[in-house]
Structure formats: structure tokens, C-alpha cells
Design a protein around this motif. Sequence first.
Motif, PDB file in Angstrom:
ATOM      1  N   PHE A  16      13.063   3.444   0.728  1.00 52.91           N
ATOM      2  CA  PHE A  16      14.231   2.582   0.538  1.00 52.91           C
ATOM      3  C   PHE A  16      15.177   2.587   1.737  1.00 52.91           C
ATOM      4  N   GLU A  17      14.817   3.306   2.793  1.00 53.51           N
ATOM      5  CA  GLU A  17      15.645   3.320   3.987  1.00 53.51           C
ATOM      6  C   GLU A  17      15.466   2.004   4.739  1.00 53.51           C
ATOM      7  N   VAL A  18      16.589   1.436   5.159  1.00 55.74           N
ATOM      8  CA  VAL A  18      16.574   0.149   5.858  1.00 55.74           C
ATOM      9  C   VAL A  18      17.495   0.209   7.074  1.00 55.74           C
ATOM     10  N   ALA A  19      17.188  -0.611   8.067  1.00 55.16           N
ATOM     11  CA  ALA A  19      18.033  -0.684   9.256  1.00 55.16           C
ATOM     12  C   ALA A  19      19.342  -1.412   8.942  1.00 55.16           C
ATOM     13  N   GLN A  20      19.261  -2.459   8.112  1.00 54.18           N
ATOM     14  CA  GLN A  20      20.442  -3.232   7.728  1.00 54.18           C
ATOM     15  C   GLN A  20      21.077  -2.554   6.520  1.00 54.18           C
ATOM     16  N   SER A  21      22.034  -1.705   6.752  1.00 54.81           N
ATOM     17  CA  SER A  21      22.618  -0.930   5.664  1.00 54.81           C
ATOM     18  C   SER A  21      24.134  -1.065   5.661  1.00 54.81           C
ATOM     19  N   ARG A  73       0.850  -1.195   0.000  1.00 53.98           N
ATOM     20  CA  ARG A  73       0.000   0.000   0.000  1.00 53.98           C
ATOM     21  C   ARG A  73       0.884   1.243   0.000  1.00 53.98           C
ATOM     22  N   HIS A  74       0.465   2.247  -0.775  1.00 50.61           N
ATOM     23  CA  HIS A  74       1.252   3.477  -0.855  1.00 50.61           C
ATOM     24  C   HIS A  74       0.437   4.562  -1.542  1.00 50.61           C
ATOM     25  N   ASN A  75       0.715   5.831  -1.232  1.00 51.30           N
ATOM     26  CA  ASN A  75       0.076   6.984  -1.876  1.00 51.30           C
ATOM     27  C   ASN A  75       1.106   7.787  -2.656  1.00 51.30           C
ATOM     28  N   PHE A  76       0.717   8.262  -3.824  1.00 47.33           N
ATOM     29  CA  PHE A  76       1.569   9.117  -4.640  1.00 47.33           C
ATOM     30  C   PHE A  76       0.676   9.893  -5.602  1.00 47.33           C
ATOM     31  N   LEU A  77       1.273  10.783  -6.387  1.00 54.80           N
ATOM     32  CA  LEU A  77       0.511  11.588  -7.342  1.00 54.80           C
ATOM     33  C   LEU A  77       0.783  11.144  -8.769  1.00 54.80           C
ATOM     34  N   LEU A  78      -0.243  11.232  -9.603  1.00 51.32           N
ATOM     35  CA  LEU A  78      -0.102  11.115 -11.053  1.00 51.32           C
ATOM     36  C   LEU A  78      -0.390  12.504 -11.612  1.00 51.32           C
ATOM     37  N   LEU A 100      24.579   6.050  -1.113  1.00 52.76           N
ATOM     38  CA  LEU A 100      23.681   6.135  -2.271  1.00 52.76           C
ATOM     39  C   LEU A 100      22.406   6.888  -1.898  1.00 52.76           C
ATOM     40  N   LEU A 101      21.796   6.525  -0.780  1.00 56.52           N
ATOM     41  CA  LEU A 101      20.557   7.194  -0.360  1.00 56.52           C
ATOM     42  C   LEU A 101      20.792   8.651   0.038  1.00 56.52           C
ATOM     43  N   GLU A 102      21.916   8.920   0.702  1.00 57.58           N
ATOM     44  CA  GLU A 102      22.212  10.290   1.114  1.00 57.58           C
ATOM     45  C   GLU A 102      22.376  11.223  -0.080  1.00 57.58           C
ATOM     46  N   ASN A 103      22.789  10.676  -1.218  1.00 64.19           N
ATOM     47  CA  ASN A 103      23.049  11.502  -2.392  1.00 64.19           C
ATOM     48  C   ASN A 103      21.898  11.565  -3.384  1.00 64.19           C
ATOM     49  N   MET A 104      20.755  10.997  -3.032  1.00 64.51           N
ATOM     50  CA  MET A 104      19.612  11.094  -3.937  1.00 64.51           C
ATOM     51  C   MET A 104      18.570  12.056  -3.371  1.00 64.51           C
ATOM     52  N   GLU A 105      17.756  12.592  -4.263  1.00 59.45           N
ATOM     53  CA  GLU A 105      16.674  13.492  -3.866  1.00 59.45           C
ATOM     54  C   GLU A 105      15.663  12.739  -3.010  1.00 59.45           C
ATOM     55  N   GLY A 106      14.976  13.441  -2.153  1.00 59.15           N
ATOM     56  CA  GLY A 106      13.951  12.830  -1.316  1.00 59.15           C
ATOM     57  C   GLY A 106      12.709  12.469  -2.095  1.00 59.15           C
ATOM     58  N   GLU A 107      12.430  13.225  -3.166  1.00 61.91           N
ATOM     59  CA  GLU A 107      11.235  12.991  -3.958  1.00 61.91           C
ATOM     60  C   GLU A 107      11.593  12.386  -5.309  1.00 61.91           C
ATOM     61  N   PHE A 108      10.592  11.772  -5.933  1.00 62.97           N
ATOM     62  CA  PHE A 108      10.754  11.249  -7.287  1.00 62.97           C
ATOM     63  C   PHE A 108       9.747  11.957  -8.174  1.00 62.97           C
ATOM     64  N   VAL A 109      10.206  12.410  -9.340  1.00 61.78           N
ATOM     65  CA  VAL A 109       9.337  12.978 -10.361  1.00 61.78           C
ATOM     66  C   VAL A 109       9.816  12.400 -11.678  1.00 61.78           C
ATOM     67  N   ASP A 156       6.293  11.362  -6.161  1.00 67.18           N
ATOM     68  CA  ASP A 156       6.270  10.824  -4.800  1.00 67.18           C
ATOM     69  C   ASP A 156       7.177  11.701  -3.949  1.00 67.18           C
ATOM     70  N   ILE A 157       6.576  12.405  -3.012  1.00 62.48           N
ATOM     71  CA  ILE A 157       7.338  13.354  -2.201  1.00 62.48           C
ATOM     72  C   ILE A 157       8.121  12.667  -1.081  1.00 62.48           C
ATOM     73  N   ASP A 158       7.882  11.375  -0.898  1.00 66.74           N
ATOM     74  CA  ASP A 158       8.557  10.637   0.167  1.00 66.74           C
ATOM     75  C   ASP A 158       9.260   9.398  -0.396  1.00 66.74           C
ATOM     76  N   PHE A 159       9.768   9.511  -1.616  1.00 61.10           N
ATOM     77  CA  PHE A 159      10.327   8.375  -2.335  1.00 61.10           C
ATOM     78  C   PHE A 159      11.529   7.757  -1.622  1.00 61.10           C
ATOM     79  N   LYS A 160      12.480   8.575  -1.253  1.00 61.65           N
ATOM     80  CA  LYS A 160      13.708   8.060  -0.649  1.00 61.65           C
ATOM     81  C   LYS A 160      13.417   7.256   0.613  1.00 61.65           C
ATOM     82  N   ALA A 161      12.465   7.699   1.402  1.00 59.15           N
ATOM     83  CA  ALA A 161      12.139   7.022   2.661  1.00 59.15           C
ATOM     84  C   ALA A 161      11.686   5.582   2.430  1.00 59.15           C
TER      85      ALA A 161
END
Length: 161
Positions: free
Chosen positions: A82-87, A54-59, A94-103, A75-80
Motif C-alpha cells: 500500500f506504499e505509494v509515491a503520491q502520498s 500477482r502476489h505470494n502469501f501464506l494460507l 496511517l501506514l506508519e501506524n499499522m503493522e508490516g504484516e497481516f494475519v 502476508d509478511i509484506d502487507f504494508k508494503a
Amino acid sequence: LQHIVHDAKDAAASGGYNTSCAELASVLEGLGYEVCIRTALGGGDGIDCLHNLRHNFLLVRCPGAGLESARYIVDIDFKAQFEVAQSTAHYRNLLENMEGEFVGTEQKLRAVIHMLCEEMAAAFREQDVGLPPWRQAASMLSKWCPRRSEDYSLSSASHNK
């Protein structure tokens, strides 16, 4: 569109709050974009519920564009997602260098998800930890390319399934 989404998030953050899908949809509609909020309904029987998330995003469709024009996934919360405890250091970097949102288009989204999920799986393997089924590429993709979804348009205030 990318800069508008980014600016809306920054404006919200400077006011001390986060932008929701509905708030961003309202801003984009006010600028003439055709927008709907899509909810991937997820679920299923047994283990299927771990593969349909389940997830919400915009078209979003650009102003003045015809029905044949590309619809963008926002998706304004895209990066979140993919965040994992086992990193590992590489995956965190990789995650620190990407935008938080996806367009972008669905095609771009699929490529990004496959790349991120490959990197996530490598991080889990490096730590000798099994990759949970909901972190596999097909499961993650189900958030934005679902089997079942519900669309909500602020302008028409109606639900479409």
C-alpha cells in the motif's frame, strides 16, 4: 498466530535478513500449523492484467483444527503493498501506524483492504492525481483473493492449482 509471525520476522531482522514466505511457512509447519504458499497468478489480456495482480502469501490453519476451521491469510509484506509515491501526511501516518504484516481471515482482509484503498484514493484525489487501475480496491484484493492461483505445500512438496 499473529505473535508467532511477528516474532519470526523480528528474529530474522535481528540476524540482518528478511523472512521469506517459504522460511515463515517452514517455521509455522515446525510448530504444527498446516501451511501452504499461495501465488496469485495475476495477468490477463489487455487492461485485465492491471486488475489481476500477482502476489505470494501464506494460507494457515491452526494445529489440530479440522477442515471446517478458519484458514488465516498471512502476508509478511502487507504494508508494503500500500506504499505509494503520491502520498499525503494523513495516508503516510496511517501506514506508519499499522503493522508490516497481516494475519487474519479473508473477511478481515477484505475490510482492511477496502479501508486502505479508500484512504489511498482520497490521498490521490487530494493531490489531484488519478488513481491507477492497479490501486483500486478490486485490483488490490486480487492479490489475496485471486481468480487463478497456485498453492505449494512444503510438507507435501507438491503443486496444486
